[in-house]
Design an enzyme around this catalytic site. Structure first.
Site, mmCIF file in Angstrom:
data_model
loop_
_atom_site.group_PDB
_atom_site.id
_atom_site.type_symbol
_atom_site.label_atom_id
_atom_site.label_comp_id
_atom_site.label_asym_id
_atom_site.label_seq_id
_atom_site.Cartn_x
_atom_site.Cartn_y
_atom_site.Cartn_z
ATOM 1 N N ILE A 93 0.847 -1.205 0.000
ATOM 2 C CA ILE A 93 0.000 0.000 0.000
ATOM 3 C C ILE A 93 0.878 1.251 0.000
ATOM 4 C CG2 ILE A 93 -1.957 1.161 1.109
ATOM 5 C CD1 ILE A 93 -2.537 -1.571 2.496
ATOM 6 N N ASP A 110 12.466 2.530 4.246
ATOM 7 C CA ASP A 110 12.009 1.135 4.291
ATOM 8 C C ASP A 110 13.214 0.255 4.593
ATOM 9 O OD1 ASP A 110 9.297 -0.312 2.703
ATOM 10 O OD2 ASP A 110 10.980 -1.562 3.345
ATOM 11 N N ASN A 111 12.997 -0.822 5.380
ATOM 12 C CA ASN A 111 14.123 -1.728 5.655
ATOM 13 C C ASN A 111 14.206 -2.867 4.633
ATOM 14 O OD1 ASN A 111 12.044 -3.400 6.404
ATOM 15 N ND2 ASN A 111 12.560 -3.454 8.584
ATOM 16 N N LEU A 112 13.284 -2.879 3.684
ATOM 17 C CA LEU A 112 13.221 -3.914 2.631
ATOM 18 C C LEU A 112 13.115 -5.308 3.214
ATOM 19 C CD1 LEU A 112 15.608 -2.653 -0.205
ATOM 20 C CD2 LEU A 112 13.157 -2.286 0.085
ATOM 21 N N PHE A 153 3.370 3.625 6.892
ATOM 22 C CA PHE A 153 2.871 2.306 6.471
ATOM 23 C C PHE A 153 3.693 1.170 7.070
ATOM 24 C CE2 PHE A 153 1.768 5.250 3.093
ATOM 25 C CZ PHE A 153 0.466 4.914 2.791
ATOM 26 N N TYR A 177 -2.199 -7.819 16.270
ATOM 27 C CA TYR A 177 -1.969 -6.863 15.182
ATOM 28 C C TYR A 177 -2.913 -5.666 15.310
ATOM 29 C CZ TYR A 177 -2.634 -4.720 10.653
ATOM 30 O OH TYR A 177 -2.797 -3.798 9.662
ATOM 31 N N PHE A 184 -10.344 -20.721 4.964
ATOM 32 C CA PHE A 184 -10.193 -20.832 6.419
ATOM 33 C C PHE A 184 -11.548 -20.778 7.114
ATOM 34 C CE2 PHE A 184 -5.783 -18.688 5.896
ATOM 35 C CZ PHE A 184 -5.198 -19.917 5.620
ATOM 36 N N ARG A 243 -15.556 -10.021 3.914
ATOM 37 C CA ARG A 243 -14.630 -8.895 3.990
ATOM 38 C C ARG A 243 -15.015 -7.846 2.952
ATOM 39 N NH1 ARG A 243 -13.764 -11.068 7.891
ATOM 40 N NH2 ARG A 243 -11.847 -11.848 8.841
ATOM 41 N N GLY A 273 -7.963 -15.327 15.127
ATOM 42 C CA GLY A 273 -7.892 -13.863 15.008
ATOM 43 C C GLY A 273 -8.805 -13.294 13.952
#
Ligand code: UDP
Length: 357
Positions: free
Chosen positions: A15, A34-36, A77, A148, A213, A226, A288
């Protein structure tokens, strides 16, 4: 706008990169941090500056603001984002997502940057099915479905205090299910856990079947419902929210299409779009997962005039299919490897622990 430079953390992710592309198209200067670890260098627009770094590293975060003093707004993000994994590794989510966001906020405040957009989530709303029967509004009770979701709620609470104490202006955007692709960037996670890319990998012959699921939820066909919202519509919402931040002050908005589709309907639509049989088998529920998550985005529509352009599931899946067909191996890069982020060195997954009782 006080400044035209936007810092996009996680701008090499799904995103974040889509938003970075639309920001560039709209004429903003973009710095991606970003840490990739999960993101892809190739997803970052060429016109954006790229800084490789980890939000856990406070000095590195601070240096970004020193190096780019004209940053006027931060879009955050970068995050661990998997509901299922968060039920196995709660510390990774509850601690690292929060601490990384606090490191970022601290560096912002220290550098006088007070405009912030948070990538938040519908996983804040694990409501009983009678309450989730109606599209979920921002004033619905907060009931995170997983560590999360809880980690994003922690960050929203931190934002509340930064607003009160430092006058930070912020918008938290609670996305429902981001999906679809831009021609320049699409969804490529390793390992992939999201429904639409998994289904499309089956269509491409890369997986034998998709597992559904749970089919015993209280929904029309027993599978989870969703609200799938196109990544370009999400990206547009960030840009609109940023432009209105000075008037808004502090806001949370839900972002979705307002229409729910079951897992079986997603699979069926993907069969239609791709022409592939896409075998599906029923598996157990994923811990979850709330039964139904459908957004009311009335507030952002009314206050900012946000209007999603991709309303039907078929066109959303078609845009994802075009990207996956053009990039059957995703970005085809290997991740940087090396030292794992601190969270990966913590407790083993909950299901593998042996307790002394
Ligand atoms: N899902 C599924 N099989 C999969 C992956 C996902 O049935 O292999 C379901 C999942 O339980 C949820 C929906 O698809 O109800 C969307 O899941 P995804 O992981 O794509 O997004 P999330 O809802 O976690 O943000």
């Amino acid at each position: 706008m006080t400044s035209q430079t936007v810092l996009v953390t996680g701008g090499a992710g799904y995103i974040g990169s889509a938003t970075a592309h639309l920001l560039v198209r709209a004429g903003y200067r973009v710095v991606v941090f970003d840490n990739l670890y999960q993101g892809h260098r190739a997803a970052v627009p060429q016109q954006a500056a790229f800084v490789l770094g980890d939000l856990a590293d406070r000095a590195a975060v601070s240096q970004v603001f020193d190096r780019y003093p004209d940053i006027g707004c931060v879009m955050h993000f970068a995050s661990y984002t998997l509901v299922g994994e968060s039920m196995e590794r709660p510390f990774k989510y509850l601690r690292d997502n929060l601490v990384n966001a606090l490191n970022l906020l601290e560096a912002m405040i220290a550098h006088g940057v007070k405009r912030f957009i948070l990538s938040s989530t519908a996983n804040l709303f694990d409501l009983p099915s009678d309450r989730a029967a109606e599209p979920i509004r921002e004033d619905a009770p907060i009931a995170p479905g997983s560590p999360y979701g809880e980690s994003k709620f922690f960050i929203e609470r931190a934002l509340h205090w930064m607003h009160r104490i430092y006058g930070l202006k912020y918008v938290s955007l609670r996305y429902f299910n981001a999906s679809g692709a831009l021609p320049e960037c699409g969804e490529d996670h390793a390992p992939e856990t999201h429904l639409i890319p998994l289904v499309l990998q089956v269509a491409l012959g890369q997986r034998p079947y998709v597992t559904i699921f749970g089919d015993d939820y209280p929904t029309r066909d027993g599978t989870c419902v969703r609200d799938y919202i196109h990544v370009a519509d999400l990206a547009e919402a960030h840009i609109l929210a940023m432009a209105a931040l000075d008037q808004l002050g502090a806001r949370c908005y839900n972002l979705g299409n307002g229409r729910g589709f079951t897992v079986k309907e997603v699979v069926e639509t993907a069969r239609k779009v791709t022409g592939a049989p896409i075998p599906a088998v029923i598996g157990p529920r994923r811990p979850g997962d709330p039964a139904v998550l459908v957004a009311s985005s009335e507030s952002i529509r009314r206050e900012l005039g946000w209007q999603p352009k991709h309303l039907d599931l078929e066109s959303i899946i078609r845009s994802a299919w075009e990207w996956h067909r053009a990039h059957p191996n995703g970005y085809g890069d290997t991740h940087l490897g090396g030292e794992a982020p601190p969270a990966l060195r913590d407790l083993p997954p909950a299901s593998q622990r042996e307790d002394k009782g």
